[in-house]
Design a protein around this motif. Structure first.
Motif, PDB file in Angstrom:
ATOM      1  N   UNK A  49     -59.410  55.887  -8.213  1.00  0.00           N
ATOM      2  CA  UNK A  49     -59.335  55.279  -9.533  1.00  0.00           C
ATOM      3  C   UNK A  49     -57.969  54.617  -9.655  1.00  0.00           C
ATOM      4  N   UNK A  50     -57.907  53.529 -10.410  1.00  0.00           N
ATOM      5  CA  UNK A  50     -56.638  52.827 -10.570  1.00  0.00           C
ATOM      6  C   UNK A  50     -56.525  52.256 -11.976  1.00  0.00           C
ATOM      7  N   UNK A  51     -55.294  52.240 -12.467  1.00  0.00           N
ATOM      8  CA  UNK A  51     -54.927  51.534 -13.686  1.00  0.00           C
ATOM      9  C   UNK A  51     -54.145  50.316 -13.220  1.00  0.00           C
ATOM     10  N   UNK A  52     -54.621  49.135 -13.543  1.00  0.00           N
ATOM     11  CA  UNK A  52     -53.993  47.911 -13.030  1.00  0.00           C
ATOM     12  C   UNK A  52     -53.436  47.074 -14.175  1.00  0.00           C
ATOM     13  N   UNK A  53     -52.239  46.524 -13.929  1.00  0.00           N
ATOM     14  CA  UNK A  53     -51.632  45.616 -14.889  1.00  0.00           C
ATOM     15  C   UNK A  53     -51.082  46.277 -16.132  1.00  0.00           C
ATOM     16  N   UNK A  54     -50.435  47.461 -15.978  1.00  0.00           N
ATOM     17  CA  UNK A  54     -49.866  48.171 -17.124  1.00  0.00           C
ATOM     18  C   UNK A  54     -48.335  48.191 -17.020  1.00  0.00           C
ATOM     19  N   UNK A  55     -47.680  48.331 -18.157  1.00  0.00           N
ATOM     20  CA  UNK A  55     -46.217  48.416 -18.173  1.00  0.00           C
ATOM     21  C   UNK A  55     -45.804  49.814 -17.704  1.00  0.00           C
ATOM     22  N   UNK A  56     -44.708  49.853 -16.928  1.00  0.00           N
ATOM     23  CA  UNK A  56     -44.351  51.129 -16.307  1.00  0.00           C
ATOM     24  C   UNK A  56     -42.914  51.575 -16.536  1.00  0.00           C
ATOM     25  N   UNK A  57     -42.117  50.821 -17.273  1.00  0.00           N
ATOM     26  CA  UNK A  57     -40.719  51.211 -17.458  1.00  0.00           C
ATOM     27  C   UNK A  57     -40.250  50.824 -18.851  1.00  0.00           C
ATOM     28  N   UNK A  58     -39.298  51.621 -19.364  1.00  0.00           N
ATOM     29  CA  UNK A  58     -38.740  51.316 -20.672  1.00  0.00           C
ATOM     30  C   UNK A  58     -37.692  52.321 -21.073  1.00  0.00           C
ATOM     31  N   UNK A  59     -37.251  52.192 -22.315  1.00  0.00           N
ATOM     32  CA  UNK A  59     -36.213  53.048 -22.872  1.00  0.00           C
ATOM     33  C   UNK A  59     -36.738  53.684 -24.153  1.00  0.00           C
ATOM     34  N   UNK A  60     -36.537  55.006 -24.263  1.00  0.00           N
ATOM     35  CA  UNK A  60     -36.953  55.736 -25.459  1.00  0.00           C
ATOM     36  C   UNK A  60     -35.712  56.076 -26.274  1.00  0.00           C
ATOM     37  N   UNK A  61     -35.690  55.674 -27.530  1.00  0.00           N
ATOM     38  CA  UNK A  61     -34.579  55.958 -28.426  1.00  0.00           C
ATOM     39  C   UNK A  61     -34.894  57.254 -29.167  1.00  0.00           C
ATOM     40  N   UNK A  62     -34.129  58.318 -28.857  1.00  0.00           N
ATOM     41  CA  UNK A  62     -34.399  59.621 -29.467  1.00  0.00           C
ATOM     42  C   UNK A  62     -34.075  59.646 -30.957  1.00  0.00           C
ATOM     43  N   UNK A  63     -33.172  58.787 -31.414  1.00  0.00           N
ATOM     44  CA  UNK A  63     -32.818  58.752 -32.833  1.00  0.00           C
ATOM     45  C   UNK A  63     -33.933  58.146 -33.677  1.00  0.00           C
ATOM     46  N   UNK A  64     -34.567  57.077 -33.164  1.00  0.00           N
ATOM     47  CA  UNK A  64     -35.617  56.402 -33.933  1.00  0.00           C
ATOM     48  C   UNK A  64     -37.028  56.840 -33.534  1.00  0.00           C
ATOM     49  N   UNK A  65     -37.158  57.497 -32.358  1.00  0.00           N
ATOM     50  CA  UNK A  65     -38.482  57.927 -31.894  1.00  0.00           C
ATOM     51  C   UNK A  65     -39.351  56.787 -31.429  1.00  0.00           C
ATOM     52  N   UNK A  66     -38.726  55.728 -30.885  1.00  0.00           N
ATOM     53  CA  UNK A  66     -39.496  54.555 -30.470  1.00  0.00           C
ATOM     54  C   UNK A  66     -39.189  54.166 -29.031  1.00  0.00           C
ATOM     55  N   UNK A  67     -40.171  53.546 -28.401  1.00  0.00           N
ATOM     56  CA  UNK A  67     -40.050  53.000 -27.054  1.00  0.00           C
ATOM     57  C   UNK A  67     -39.768  51.505 -27.124  1.00  0.00           C
ATOM     58  N   UNK A  68     -38.942  51.013 -26.200  1.00  0.00           N
ATOM     59  CA  UNK A  68     -38.791  49.591 -25.928  1.00  0.00           C
ATOM     60  C   UNK A  68     -39.152  49.412 -24.462  1.00  0.00           C
ATOM     61  N   UNK A  69     -40.254  48.716 -24.188  1.00  0.00           N
ATOM     62  CA  UNK A  69     -40.754  48.605 -22.823  1.00  0.00           C
ATOM     63  C   UNK A  69     -40.287  47.324 -22.153  1.00  0.00           C
ATOM     64  N   UNK A  70     -40.062  47.423 -20.846  1.00  0.00           N
ATOM     65  CA  UNK A  70     -39.757  46.251 -20.036  1.00  0.00           C
ATOM     66  C   UNK A  70     -41.026  45.402 -19.924  1.00  0.00           C
ATOM     67  N   UNK A  71     -40.860  44.135 -19.551  1.00  0.00           N
ATOM     68  CA  UNK A  71     -42.014  43.233 -19.435  1.00  0.00           C
ATOM     69  C   UNK A  71     -42.797  43.406 -18.137  1.00  0.00           C
TER      70      UNK A  71
END
Length: 188
Positions: free
Chosen positions: A79-101
């Motif tokens: 099984x494979x997941x293709x074409x998904x984002x795999x890296x980013x930064x999680x801000x612990x203060x705001x509880x949000x992710x900012x993902x790389x393109x």
């Protein structure tokens, strides 16, 4: 701020008390992908000598596969997941992710034999084989790919689009695979 596991592959943790970000690149191997959890508290005085309660929350999305309403005899090779984002930064203060393109593919070999009599919801991937992905709205071209070998040993590569769907932080997404007698795949 607290997080676990502290030494997950692909995880870069803060180097100073002022830093509030975790950077994460999801490892290629599903067994190396960890369920990262984070806890935050209000500011605490430095002379505090009491226990501090921590409530951890999951910051990834678990993705697993199960049998849908119809399955053919044979073998699910991968099984494979293709074409998904795999890296980013999680801000612990705001509880949000900012993902790389950047996008990438994740796959795992299963070699799971099917009889055609599996019940709707029976697991295809093992708990150790659950993909731990970054929460995201999936890119338009994202898809699930399954290599299925029918009862006579002929391999078929089956795909289904999952583009523009949502993987929500702290949840488990279960893709139920149905393979018809004509070897068409549907996912729920």
């Amino acid at each position: 701020y607290a997080w676990a596991p502290t030494a997950a592959s692909g995880l870069t943790t803060p180097s100073t008390p002022q830093s509030k970000e975790l950077s994460y690149a999801v490892p290629a191997d599903a067994a190396a992908q960890k369920d990262i959890v984070v806890a935050t508290t209000a500011e605490i005085q430095g002379n505090n000598n009491t226990a501090v309660p921590l409530t951890f929350k999951h910051i990834c999305t678990a993705v697993r596969f199960a049998v849908g309403s119809q399955m053919q005899p044979g073998q699910i090779k991968s099984v494979a997941l293709k074409g998904v984002k795999n890296a980013g930064t999680y801000n612990m203060a705001t509880g949000t992710w900012t993902l790389d393109d950047a996008i990438t593919d994740f796959s795992q070999t299963l070699n799971k034999t099917t009889t055609g009599s599996e019940a709707n919801g029976d697991a295809i991937t093992t708990p150790e084989g659950t993909f731990m992905m970054l929460p995201q709205t999936l890119p338009a071209g994202a898809m699930v790919e399954v290599v299925f070998s029918n009862a006579s040993g002929t391999d078929r590569t089956l795909t289904a689009s999952i583009g523009n769907t949502q993987w929500t932080m702290g949840t488990t997404v279960t893709y139920k695979l149905s393979i018809t007698p004509e070897y068409e795949m549907n996912i729920e």
